[in-house]
Design a protein around this motif. Structure first.
Motif, mmCIF file in Angstrom:
data_model
loop_
_atom_site.group_PDB
_atom_site.id
_atom_site.type_symbol
_atom_site.label_atom_id
_atom_site.label_comp_id
_atom_site.label_asym_id
_atom_site.label_seq_id
_atom_site.Cartn_x
_atom_site.Cartn_y
_atom_site.Cartn_z
ATOM 1 N N THR A 197 -38.671 -45.826 59.424
ATOM 2 C CA THR A 197 -38.101 -46.434 57.854
ATOM 3 C C THR A 197 -37.641 -47.795 57.960
ATOM 4 O O THR A 197 -37.439 -48.453 56.916
ATOM 5 C CB THR A 197 -37.051 -45.571 57.642
ATOM 6 N N ASN A 198 -37.558 -48.722 58.975
ATOM 7 C CA ASN A 198 -37.338 -49.879 59.135
ATOM 8 C C ASN A 198 -38.460 -50.903 59.249
ATOM 9 O O ASN A 198 -39.087 -50.834 60.056
ATOM 10 C CB ASN A 198 -35.992 -50.123 60.380
ATOM 11 N N TYR A 199 -38.310 -51.934 58.510
ATOM 12 C CA TYR A 199 -39.321 -53.042 58.592
ATOM 13 C C TYR A 199 -38.824 -54.238 58.300
ATOM 14 O O TYR A 199 -37.859 -54.380 57.464
ATOM 15 C CB TYR A 199 -40.631 -52.647 57.585
ATOM 16 N N ALA A 219 -38.514 -44.449 51.045
ATOM 17 C CA ALA A 219 -37.192 -44.723 51.349
ATOM 18 C C ALA A 219 -36.716 -46.056 50.840
ATOM 19 O O ALA A 219 -35.619 -46.216 50.961
ATOM 20 C CB ALA A 219 -37.174 -44.814 53.105
ATOM 21 N N GLY A 220 -37.162 -47.169 50.879
ATOM 22 C CA GLY A 220 -36.700 -48.271 50.842
ATOM 23 C C GLY A 220 -36.996 -49.311 49.537
ATOM 24 O O GLY A 220 -36.407 -50.449 49.242
ATOM 25 N N ILE A 221 -37.971 -48.900 48.475
ATOM 26 C CA ILE A 221 -38.150 -49.926 47.603
ATOM 27 C C ILE A 221 -37.379 -50.197 46.670
ATOM 28 O O ILE A 221 -36.897 -50.964 46.151
ATOM 29 C CB ILE A 221 -39.828 -49.635 47.048
ATOM 30 N N ARG A 222 -36.784 -48.994 46.078
ATOM 31 C CA ARG A 222 -35.782 -48.970 45.133
ATOM 32 C C ARG A 222 -34.567 -49.652 45.380
ATOM 33 O O ARG A 222 -33.976 -50.609 44.657
ATOM 34 C CB ARG A 222 -35.445 -47.354 44.471
ATOM 35 N N ASN A 223 -33.951 -49.128 46.545
ATOM 36 C CA ASN A 223 -32.982 -49.768 47.230
ATOM 37 C C ASN A 223 -33.089 -51.256 47.504
ATOM 38 O O ASN A 223 -32.146 -51.869 47.388
ATOM 39 C CB ASN A 223 -32.406 -48.834 48.232
ATOM 40 N N GLY A 224 -34.119 -51.640 48.089
ATOM 41 C CA GLY A 224 -34.260 -52.990 48.354
ATOM 42 C C GLY A 224 -34.447 -53.852 47.267
ATOM 43 O O GLY A 224 -33.865 -55.068 46.998
ATOM 44 N N LEU A 233 -33.111 -58.192 52.321
ATOM 45 C CA LEU A 233 -32.397 -57.092 51.818
ATOM 46 C C LEU A 233 -30.854 -57.276 51.866
ATOM 47 O O LEU A 233 -30.090 -56.511 51.881
ATOM 48 C CB LEU A 233 -32.795 -55.870 52.851
ATOM 49 N N GLN A 234 -30.295 -58.460 51.966
ATOM 50 C CA GLN A 234 -28.960 -59.029 51.897
ATOM 51 C C GLN A 234 -28.533 -58.750 50.480
ATOM 52 O O GLN A 234 -29.193 -59.292 49.487
ATOM 53 C CB GLN A 234 -28.653 -60.275 52.519
ATOM 54 N N ALA A 235 -27.208 -58.335 50.297
ATOM 55 C CA ALA A 235 -26.854 -58.210 48.901
ATOM 56 C C ALA A 235 -25.286 -57.830 48.975
ATOM 57 O O ALA A 235 -24.740 -57.576 49.814
ATOM 58 C CB ALA A 235 -27.528 -57.112 48.009
ATOM 59 N N GLU A 236 -25.017 -58.286 47.673
ATOM 60 C CA GLU A 236 -23.527 -58.004 47.543
ATOM 61 C C GLU A 236 -23.168 -56.403 47.122
ATOM 62 O O GLU A 236 -24.248 -55.880 46.752
ATOM 63 C CB GLU A 236 -22.944 -58.489 46.450
ATOM 64 N N ALA A 237 -22.136 -55.854 47.269
ATOM 65 C CA ALA A 237 -21.806 -54.451 46.903
ATOM 66 C C ALA A 237 -22.204 -54.349 45.215
ATOM 67 O O ALA A 237 -21.817 -55.462 44.681
ATOM 68 C CB ALA A 237 -20.506 -54.021 46.887
#
Length: 698
Positions: A509-511, A519-524, A3-7
């Motif tokens: 919501t945190n895994y 909550a998480g797939i699109r953003n991830g 889940l690490q990413a640049e802006a």
């Protein structure tokens, strides 16, 4: 998955960058029709089956998607689609394209597949073509099984036009009363107790309506039959349920299913092309349907009936038999064909199975069956979205509950068109002591999860299965899917916390190893895409590979466009709807889209990010659609075993190899490629995998 990413980079993208999802779906069904046309690669009976699948697909499309579009038009919603098309214009485009496709299907059946079947002794006959013995047997069948259940309904001043149920085949009959010489309309609904094409034996069939028509004088005794024809109505069949709270979901859905039987507006009328103008005018008037929604088709209507031909035992006209093999890591030993103790096998290593090549029965099904019988197992938790009518999975859960184990089944009773069956399973499971949860308010639970808690000498250990497909032994032999079997404590802890969330105990919501929608797939995924862009700009290895059934979500598509524009190679393997426009200068020059259809329905969802040479790879239940990312509980689990990553990487390599049969998308146009420039047949990826599995010893 990482889940690490640049802006994210803000970048202007052009208008009109999406293909319309409904027209893209029709393009997908055209690819199904391509298989029915393919006499070189597809056996004859399978071609007939693809004609049936085409019809079945189109039925569902009209019942759900076109019905929803008409609701928006009727409500005066004048909002363009993401592709920029207004609702009325889109409806017109759908009707125009459907007419073209249905005409093509009729041509393929009547001019190609049907004559080829007849050359092989498989015939769909008129009454006059039956032998004397066949006519006698059909007379008896009509008298004993059909006539008692027929209900002819007349239309006159004292009998209003009857309600025509969706997808039923009906006979419209024009009668003349011999005394009053008055003309009268009557309708007969073909009974569903018999096959659409009634088998006569030896590969010979007669359409059910032909059998009834031959006996109309008995049905309308004393009346003169002037003319008759068949027709079929498609209605809005999508379920709409207002959910006040979770306890009321079951009752609300049961009430809604009852309302399906009446009051659903028509969205399509199919009639024989020879229908009398007066009779057609009566039908369109009484059904309140426009002429544009009428499809005139050569008889017989409803080619879903061709599924009946699959019962014919002609191996020479079908795909060769294929028996799935037990995954090598789930055998007792190299020299043994016996399934291993699955718990012992998973303590050694994670196992990644790909169905139907790897047996579902000796992997996923065996896991739940062994858990049910094992006295050390304390609890089993499982999601059930769709399952078969005689499911050994259901039987195992009941067995476990009756043995005193804690069993939780999350039954998604809102699974479209499986609602009634799932309600029945929910009731049965509750009856035998299974704790049944009916999903979450406002969300469908679409993730494929199983968790087993076992008491072992060194303490409690949890085992999990996370898959891309349903816990359905029947479709596991026809759908291509993948699943991870593991006792990795990080993954099983994630799954345990997700089950607690689903049963209402937490708001987790945190895994660590799961991405979870809504909550998480699109953003991830977008964060991973942006990370690939940053890596590429830093001169590090970067690549994106995605396999899904459908891709519609604009935010994800825009991120992929940005990646393509940045120079990141993007490969998308999409079976169905694709709103992406690949190969467009200045938008998607580094983006490729392939589609593969065949013997098995490609159903797995795979996600690959190069991650500077240390691939971040996941499998899961989610397509790239709004419903999956916003209105469903979905999961993607990260894959870290190098062998499993290599296995998934090879699948992508095969799919995008120019020597593999595929449909290739450029902008909005699909092209089927089956041979090379010299006319040499290309590799069929499914046949290639079958051949490789078949060489395994077990």
């Amino acid at each position: 998955m990482s889940l690490q990413a640049e802006a994210p980079t803000v970048e202007e993208l052009p208008e009109g960058r999406y293909s319309d999802r409904e027209l893209s779906w029709l393009a997908f069904n055209n690819r199904v029709l391509d298989l029915a046309k393919d006499a070189q690669r597809v056996p004859l009976l399978e071609r007939a089956k693809f004609l049936a699948i085409f019809s079945s697909n189109l039925d569902e499309f009209y019942m759900v998607r076109v019905a929803g579009l008409k609701r928006r038009i009727d409500a005066g919603v004048a909002v363009p689609s993401p592709a920029g098309i207004m609702p009325r214009d889109l409806h017109d485009a759908i009707l125009t394209r459907t007419a073209e496709l249905v005409a093509d299907q009729s041509r393929v059946f009547n001019e190609d597949v049907r004559p080829a079947l007849e050359n092989q002794g498989i015939r769909i006959l008129d009454w006059a073509e039956l032998t004397e013995d066949e006519q006698h047997r059909m007379h008896e069948l009509f008298t004993e099984r059909i006539f008692p259940v027929l209900t002819p309904l007349a239309v006159d001043s004292s009998h209003p036009f009857p309600y025509i149920s969706g997808l039923s085949i009906n006979l419209a009959v024009l009668l003349n009363h011999p005394t009053t010489e008055g003309r009268q309309f009557a309708r007969i609904k073909l009974p569903s107790i018999l096959s659409r094409f009634v088998p006569l034996g030896s590969g010979r069939f007669i359409p059910l309506e032909k059998l009834i028509v031959e006996h109309l004088d008995e049905v309308f005794s004393g009346m003169q039959v002037l003319q008759y024809t068949t027709f079929r109505v498609t209605r809005n069949e999508d379920v709409e349920v207002e959910e006040d709270d979770a306890e009321n979901i079951l009752f609300a859905l049961e009430k809604e299913l009852l309302s399906r039987k009446v009051g659903r507006s028509p969205v399509r009328l199919e009639v024989e092309e020879t229908i009398d103008d007066e009779m057609l005018k009566l039908l369109t008037s009484e059904l309140d349907i426009s002429e544009r929604e009428v499809f005139k088709i050569p008889a017989p209507l409803d080619l879903t009936g061709l599924f009946a031909l699959t019962s014919i035992d002609r191996e020479d006209l079908s795909y060769p038999g294929f028996l799935p093999k037990t995954h090598p890591d789930l055998l007792m030993g190299v020299e043994s064909s016996k399934p291993a103790d699955i718990f012992k096998a998973l303590r050694k290593k994670d196992v990644l199975v790909q169905h139907p090549y790897d047996s579902f029965a000796t992997s996923v099904q065996r896991l739940v069956e062994q858990a049910a019988a094992d006295p050390r197992v304390l609890a089993i938790k499982q999601t059930l979205y769709r399952t078969s009518g005689d499911s050994p999975i259901i039987d195992a859960l009941i067995e476990a509950a009756m043995a005193g184990k804690q069993v939780l089944a999350l039954v998604e009773i809102k699974a479209r068109f499986d609602e009634q069956a799932n309600i029945a399973w929910a009731r049965k499971l509750e009856k035998y002591g299974v704790h049944v949860v009916y999903g979450m308010v406002g969300l469908k639970t679409h993730c494929k999860l199983m968790l087993i808690v076992r008491d072992e000498p060194d303490g409690l250990r949890r085992y999990a299965h996370i898959g891309t497909g349903n816990y359905n032994p029947k479709t596991a032999r026809m759908y291509e899917d993948m699943g991870l079997l593991t006792c990795n404590p990080i993954i099983t802890d994630d799954v345990a916390r997700l089950f607690n969330h689903l049963s209402g105990m937490t708001r987790e919501t945190n895994y660590r190893r799961l991405l979870v929608a809504p909550a998480g797939i699109r953003n991830g995924l977008i964060e991973n895409i942006e990370h690939e862009i940053a890596n590429h700009r830093a001169g590090l290895p970067a690549r994106i590979r995605i396999k899904v059934n459908s891709v519609v979500d604009e935010a994800t598509i825009d991120a992929l466009y940005r990646a393509s524009n940045a120079g990141v190679p993007v490969d998308m393997w999409v079976r169905g709807i694709c709103a992406v426009r690949p190969g467009v200068p200045g938008l998607s020059e580094n983006l490729r889209v392939r589609s593969i259809l065949g013997r098995f329905l490609e159903h797995s969802r795979l996600f690959w990010f190069e991650n500077a040479g240390n691939p971040s790879v996941g499998i899961g239940s989610s397509d790239l659609m709004h419903r999956n990312l916003d209105r469903r509980v979905e999961t993607i689990v990260s894959i870290t075993n190098p062998g499993h990553i290599a296995q998934i990487g090879e699948l992508f390599d095969l799919a995008f190899d120019d020597q593999t049969v595929s449909w290739r998308l450029h902008d909005r146009a699909w092209t089927q490629v089956t041979t090379d420039e010299n006319g040499v047949p290309l590799r069929d990826i499914q046949e290639f995998l079958i051949a490789r599995v078949s060489t395994r010893r077990h």
